[in-house]
Scaffold this motif. Sequence first.
Motif, PDB file in Angstrom:
ATOM      1  N   MET A   1      -3.042   2.360  -6.793  1.00 26.67           N
ATOM      2  CA  MET A   1      -2.617   1.475  -7.661  1.00 26.67           C
ATOM      3  C   MET A   1      -1.021   1.577  -7.499  1.00 26.67           C
ATOM      4  SD  MET A   1      -2.635   1.364 -11.779  1.00 26.67           S
ATOM      5  CE  MET A   1      -1.303   2.517 -12.195  1.00 26.67           C
ATOM      6  N   PHE A   2      -0.645   0.325  -7.764  1.00 28.04           N
ATOM      7  CA  PHE A   2       0.991   0.112  -7.619  1.00 28.04           C
ATOM      8  C   PHE A   2       1.419  -0.385  -9.121  1.00 28.04           C
ATOM      9  CE2 PHE A   2      -1.249  -0.448  -3.515  1.00 28.04           C
ATOM     10  CZ  PHE A   2      -0.389   0.381  -2.825  1.00 28.04           C
ATOM     11  N   THR A   3       2.808  -0.577  -9.004  1.00 27.88           N
ATOM     12  CA  THR A   3       3.312  -1.139 -10.335  1.00 27.88           C
ATOM     13  C   THR A   3       4.301  -2.545 -10.047  1.00 27.88           C
ATOM     14  OG1 THR A   3       5.690  -0.024  -9.942  1.00 27.88           O
ATOM     15  CG2 THR A   3       3.633   1.008 -10.964  1.00 27.88           C
ATOM     16  N   GLY A   4       4.339  -2.999  -8.741  1.00 27.25           N
ATOM     17  CA  GLY A   4       5.060  -4.044  -8.409  1.00 27.25           C
ATOM     18  C   GLY A   4       6.507  -4.030  -8.460  1.00 27.25           C
ATOM     19  N   ILE A   5       7.041  -2.540  -8.526  1.00 23.49           N
ATOM     20  CA  ILE A   5       8.345  -2.334  -8.352  1.00 23.49           C
ATOM     21  C   ILE A   5       8.827  -1.964  -6.792  1.00 23.49           C
ATOM     22  CG2 ILE A   5      10.319  -1.004  -9.360  1.00 23.49           C
ATOM     23  CD1 ILE A   5       8.812  -2.877 -11.251  1.00 23.49           C
ATOM     24  N   ILE A   6       9.444  -2.876  -6.102  1.00 17.55           N
ATOM     25  CA  ILE A   6       9.464  -2.458  -4.756  1.00 17.55           C
ATOM     26  C   ILE A   6      10.349  -1.430  -4.720  1.00 17.55           C
ATOM     27  CG2 ILE A   6      10.377  -3.609  -2.524  1.00 17.55           C
ATOM     28  CD1 ILE A   6       7.789  -4.902  -4.040  1.00 17.55           C
ATOM     29  N   GLU A   7      10.284  -0.370  -3.602  1.00 17.30           N
ATOM     30  CA  GLU A   7      10.963   0.659  -3.625  1.00 17.30           C
ATOM     31  C   GLU A   7      12.167   0.415  -2.371  1.00 17.30           C
ATOM     32  OE1 GLU A   7       9.499   4.825  -2.966  1.00 17.30           O
ATOM     33  OE2 GLU A   7       7.606   4.050  -2.848  1.00 17.30           O
ATOM     34  N   THR A   8      11.861  -0.454  -1.483  1.00 17.17           N
ATOM     35  CA  THR A   8      12.748  -0.718  -0.262  1.00 17.17           C
ATOM     36  C   THR A   8      12.107  -1.742   0.649  1.00 17.17           C
ATOM     37  OG1 THR A   8      13.945   0.318   1.398  1.00 17.17           O
ATOM     38  CG2 THR A   8      11.639   0.793   1.408  1.00 17.17           C
ATOM     39  N   LEU A   9      13.011  -2.400   1.379  1.00 19.50           N
ATOM     40  CA  LEU A   9      12.604  -3.440   2.531  1.00 19.50           C
ATOM     41  C   LEU A   9      12.317  -2.621   3.515  1.00 19.50           C
ATOM     42  CD1 LEU A   9      15.204  -6.074   1.355  1.00 19.50           C
ATOM     43  CD2 LEU A   9      12.784  -6.339   1.286  1.00 19.50           C
ATOM     44  N   GLY A  10      11.349  -3.093   4.246  1.00 12.96           N
ATOM     45  CA  GLY A  10      11.180  -2.646   5.750  1.00 12.96           C
ATOM     46  C   GLY A  10      11.372  -3.844   6.509  1.00 12.96           C
ATOM     47  N   TYR A  11      11.481  -3.504   8.004  1.00 15.24           N
ATOM     48  CA  TYR A  11      11.616  -4.710   8.821  1.00 15.24           C
ATOM     49  C   TYR A  11      10.666  -4.410   9.871  1.00 15.24           C
ATOM     50  CZ  TYR A  11      15.854  -5.194   6.521  1.00 15.24           C
ATOM     51  OH  TYR A  11      17.055  -5.330   5.700  1.00 15.24           O
ATOM     52  N   VAL A  12       9.959  -5.677  10.512  1.00 13.06           N
ATOM     53  CA  VAL A  12       8.970  -5.541  11.303  1.00 13.06           C
ATOM     54  C   VAL A  12       9.302  -5.361  12.732  1.00 13.06           C
ATOM     55  CG1 VAL A  12       6.981  -6.799  12.295  1.00 13.06           C
ATOM     56  CG2 VAL A  12       7.512  -7.212   9.735  1.00 13.06           C
ATOM     57  N   GLU A  13       8.933  -4.110  13.411  1.00  8.99           N
ATOM     58  CA  GLU A  13       9.337  -3.874  14.562  1.00  8.99           C
ATOM     59  C   GLU A  13       8.646  -4.215  15.724  1.00  8.99           C
ATOM     60  OE1 GLU A  13      12.395  -1.669  15.845  1.00  8.99           O
ATOM     61  OE2 GLU A  13      13.116  -2.422  14.132  1.00  8.99           O
ATOM     62  N   LYS A  14       7.493  -4.345  15.413  1.00  9.79           N
ATOM     63  CA  LYS A  14       6.348  -4.413  16.505  1.00  9.79           C
ATOM     64  C   LYS A  14       5.192  -5.101  16.029  1.00  9.79           C
ATOM     65  CE  LYS A  14       4.564  -1.271  18.925  1.00  9.79           C
ATOM     66  NZ  LYS A  14       4.668  -0.190  19.839  1.00  9.79           N
ATOM     67  N   ILE A  15       4.313  -6.054  16.665  1.00  3.56           N
ATOM     68  CA  ILE A  15       3.142  -6.578  16.274  1.00  3.56           C
ATOM     69  C   ILE A  15       2.184  -6.462  17.303  1.00  3.56           C
ATOM     70  CG2 ILE A  15       1.755  -8.541  15.218  1.00  3.56           C
ATOM     71  CD1 ILE A  15       4.620  -9.349  13.874  1.00  3.56           C
ATOM     72  N   VAL A  16       1.188  -5.925  17.224  1.00  7.18           N
ATOM     73  CA  VAL A  16       0.255  -5.561  18.274  1.00  7.18           C
ATOM     74  C   VAL A  16      -1.386  -6.276  17.771  1.00  7.18           C
ATOM     75  CG1 VAL A  16      -1.186  -4.117  19.934  1.00  7.18           C
ATOM     76  CG2 VAL A  16       1.420  -3.673  19.410  1.00  7.18           C
ATOM     77  N   GLN A  17      -2.010  -7.123  18.620  1.00  7.62           N
ATOM     78  CA  GLN A  17      -3.232  -7.602  18.210  1.00  7.62           C
ATOM     79  C   GLN A  17      -4.213  -6.819  19.093  1.00  7.62           C
ATOM     80  OE1 GLN A  17      -3.828 -11.709  18.414  1.00  7.62           O
ATOM     81  NE2 GLN A  17      -5.737 -11.726  17.703  1.00  7.62           N
ATOM     82  N   GLU A  18      -5.217  -6.528  18.189  1.00  9.93           N
ATOM     83  CA  GLU A  18      -6.485  -5.660  19.024  1.00  9.93           C
ATOM     84  C   GLU A  18      -7.491  -6.116  18.375  1.00  9.93           C
ATOM     85  OE1 GLU A  18      -8.131  -1.120  19.370  1.00  9.93           O
ATOM     86  OE2 GLU A  18      -6.803  -1.675  17.640  1.00  9.93           O
ATOM     87  N   GLN A  19      -8.338  -7.044  19.123  1.00 11.45           N
ATOM     88  CA  GLN A  19      -9.461  -7.882  18.765  1.00 11.45           C
ATOM     89  C   GLN A  19      -9.125  -8.830  17.453  1.00 11.45           C
ATOM     90  OE1 GLN A  19     -12.058  -4.348  18.341  1.00 11.45           O
ATOM     91  NE2 GLN A  19     -13.593  -5.525  19.872  1.00 11.45           N
ATOM     92  N   SER A  20      -9.806  -8.693  16.348  1.00 11.21           N
ATOM     93  CA  SER A  20      -9.299  -9.515  15.346  1.00 11.21           C
ATOM     94  C   SER A  20      -8.263  -8.819  14.284  1.00 11.21           C
ATOM     95  CB  SER A  20     -10.487  -9.922  14.426  1.00 11.21           C
ATOM     96  OG  SER A  20     -11.319  -8.854  13.670  1.00 11.21           O
ATOM     97  N   ASN A  21      -7.812  -7.578  14.588  1.00 14.40           N
ATOM     98  CA  ASN A  21      -6.790  -6.942  13.850  1.00 14.40           C
ATOM     99  C   ASN A  21      -5.380  -7.055  14.246  1.00 14.40           C
ATOM    100  OD1 ASN A  21      -9.211  -5.796  12.468  1.00 14.40           O
ATOM    101  ND2 ASN A  21      -9.276  -3.928  13.955  1.00 14.40           N
TER     102      ASN A  21
END
Length: 198
Positions: A1-21
Amino acid sequence: MFTGIIETLGYVEKIVQEQSNLHFTIKSAISDELKIDQSVSHNGVCLTVIGIEPGMHTVTAIEETLLKSNLSELKVGERVNLERCTIAGARLDGHIVQGHVDQTAICTHIENKDGSWLFTFKYDTAMRNITVEKGSIAVNGISLTVVNSEIDRFSVAIIPYTYEHTNLGKLREGDSVNLEFDIIGKYVSRLMSIREAR
């Protein structure tokens, strides 16, 4: 469960496709504190940490998740709202957020209110999700209060802190966001649909 209070921002470094994932590697201030199998909200989507390296962590989004959210639209370098799960006994500063995105919406209007911002979002009503004025909604994982509620759209007022410390500050008209509607409202909507079907 979460609260919707954002802790921090992340930055997308890499995206890899594996089949449909899709595997997303995220760089963030909290990545070194995470553990394998830990649940972390990414733009409101609860994802499991599958890999950790210095300053970064990797999570996987399966096809079902990609169909229900805007994660498939992420690009390298983009910001991601991050929140770790709630600690039992801690204050619930936002509202109950499960990390289960219901659907996406399109940002149709952003209005600068000279010290705050009014964001308006339009969504498909086919899933029978609803908002109520002064009710809660999670937008990209951020716990927000509905200002104006209509059948297929709603608005939220954003304070400067939220604008600067989440990815709403980079949002533009026409962009999509993830929505998680209030769990109580979803149960009420489901009960009403069952009653109507009888």
